[in-house]
Design a protein around this motif. Sequence first.
Motif, PDB file in Angstrom:
ATOM      1  N   HIS A 299      38.494  30.042  39.062  1.00  0.00           N
ATOM      2  CA  HIS A 299      37.752  28.929  39.652  1.00  0.00           C
ATOM      3  C   HIS A 299      36.346  29.447  39.907  1.00  0.00           C
ATOM      4  CE1 HIS A 299      36.588  25.585  42.166  1.00  0.00           C
ATOM      5  NE2 HIS A 299      36.272  26.441  43.126  1.00  0.00           N
ATOM      6  N   GLN A 300      35.369  28.879  39.192  1.00  0.00           N
ATOM      7  CA  GLN A 300      33.975  29.311  39.342  1.00  0.00           C
ATOM      8  C   GLN A 300      33.497  28.937  40.741  1.00  0.00           C
ATOM      9  OE1 GLN A 300      32.529  30.516  36.301  1.00  0.00           O
ATOM     10  NE2 GLN A 300      30.842  31.352  37.476  1.00  0.00           N
ATOM     11  N   THR A 301      33.056  29.918  41.526  1.00  0.00           N
ATOM     12  CA  THR A 301      32.601  29.666  42.896  1.00  0.00           C
ATOM     13  C   THR A 301      31.082  29.692  43.027  1.00  0.00           C
ATOM     14  OG1 THR A 301      32.867  32.011  43.447  1.00  0.00           O
ATOM     15  CG2 THR A 301      34.736  30.550  43.923  1.00  0.00           C
ATOM     16  N   ALA A 302      30.424  30.358  42.124  1.00  0.00           N
ATOM     17  CA  ALA A 302      28.956  30.437  42.094  1.00  0.00           C
ATOM     18  C   ALA A 302      28.574  31.005  40.736  1.00  0.00           C
ATOM     19  CB  ALA A 302      28.435  31.334  43.221  1.00  0.00           C
ATOM     20  N   ALA A 303      27.277  31.117  40.491  1.00  0.00           N
ATOM     21  CA  ALA A 303      26.834  31.713  39.229  1.00  0.00           C
ATOM     22  C   ALA A 303      27.371  33.135  39.140  1.00  0.00           C
ATOM     23  CB  ALA A 303      25.311  31.707  39.153  1.00  0.00           C
ATOM     24  N   ARG A 304      28.093  33.426  38.086  1.00  0.00           N
ATOM     25  CA  ARG A 304      28.659  34.753  37.798  1.00  0.00           C
ATOM     26  C   ARG A 304      29.653  35.233  38.853  1.00  0.00           C
ATOM     27  NH1 ARG A 304      26.862  37.442  33.537  1.00  0.00           N
ATOM     28  NH2 ARG A 304      27.279  39.466  34.468  1.00  0.00           N
ATOM     29  N   LYS A 305      30.227  34.290  39.625  1.00  0.00           N
ATOM     30  CA  LYS A 305      31.257  34.624  40.607  1.00  0.00           C
ATOM     31  C   LYS A 305      32.429  33.664  40.429  1.00  0.00           C
ATOM     32  CE  LYS A 305      28.124  36.491  44.001  1.00  0.00           C
ATOM     33  NZ  LYS A 305      27.912  36.763  45.402  1.00  0.00           N
ATOM     34  N   ALA A 306      33.634  34.213  40.528  1.00  0.00           N
ATOM     35  CA  ALA A 306      34.811  33.374  40.353  1.00  0.00           C
ATOM     36  C   ALA A 306      35.969  33.902  41.180  1.00  0.00           C
ATOM     37  CB  ALA A 306      35.204  33.318  38.882  1.00  0.00           C
ATOM     38  N   GLU A 307      36.878  32.991  41.500  1.00  0.00           N
ATOM     39  CA  GLU A 307      38.106  33.351  42.182  1.00  0.00           C
ATOM     40  C   GLU A 307      39.240  33.281  41.165  1.00  0.00           C
ATOM     41  OE1 GLU A 307      40.558  30.996  45.384  1.00  0.00           O
ATOM     42  OE2 GLU A 307      38.913  32.100  46.350  1.00  0.00           O
ATOM     43  N   LEU A 308      40.036  34.326  41.125  1.00  0.00           N
ATOM     44  CA  LEU A 308      41.160  34.392  40.198  1.00  0.00           C
ATOM     45  C   LEU A 308      42.287  33.520  40.730  1.00  0.00           C
ATOM     46  CD1 LEU A 308      42.301  35.722  37.637  1.00  0.00           C
ATOM     47  CD2 LEU A 308      43.041  37.621  39.072  1.00  0.00           C
ATOM     48  N   VAL A 309      42.696  32.534  39.946  1.00  0.00           N
ATOM     49  CA  VAL A 309      43.746  31.604  40.351  1.00  0.00           C
ATOM     50  C   VAL A 309      45.090  32.021  39.757  1.00  0.00           C
ATOM     51  CG1 VAL A 309      44.515  29.198  40.243  1.00  0.00           C
ATOM     52  CG2 VAL A 309      42.085  29.721  40.583  1.00  0.00           C
ATOM     53  N   ASP A 310      45.084  32.465  38.507  1.00  0.00           N
ATOM     54  CA  ASP A 310      46.323  32.893  37.857  1.00  0.00           C
ATOM     55  C   ASP A 310      46.030  34.124  37.007  1.00  0.00           C
ATOM     56  OD1 ASP A 310      49.091  32.665  37.160  1.00  0.00           O
ATOM     57  OD2 ASP A 310      48.477  31.880  35.214  1.00  0.00           O
TER      58      ASP A 310
END
Length: 96
Positions: free
Chosen positions: A61-72
């Motif tokens: 899940h993209q949270t910001a530019a070049r940052k993401a949260e791993l969902v699966d």
Amino acid sequence: MEPSANTPTLKEVVSSLDDISVGDYQRTYAWQKDQVEELFNDLKNTVHDETSHFFGSLIFHQTAARKAELVDGQQRLTTVFILVARLRDALADLGL
């Protein structure tokens, strides 16, 4: 599931992000020795056979530019990062 021509490599995915986080709602790391050994052996066989390895789906899940949260894919990706870190440390211990 086989990768398609549009499937990015793990390197491409990880390189495209500066920060990967795992949400508090995710279960704790639960892989045991058998699962880690199976992945490690798959990777060794991939190198030996000069083929590619399909890690499975990783959902972010993209949270910001070049940052993401791993969902699966947390267990697999965490295991790969642990293996890479251990290899890095072993090479450093050898002075390489």
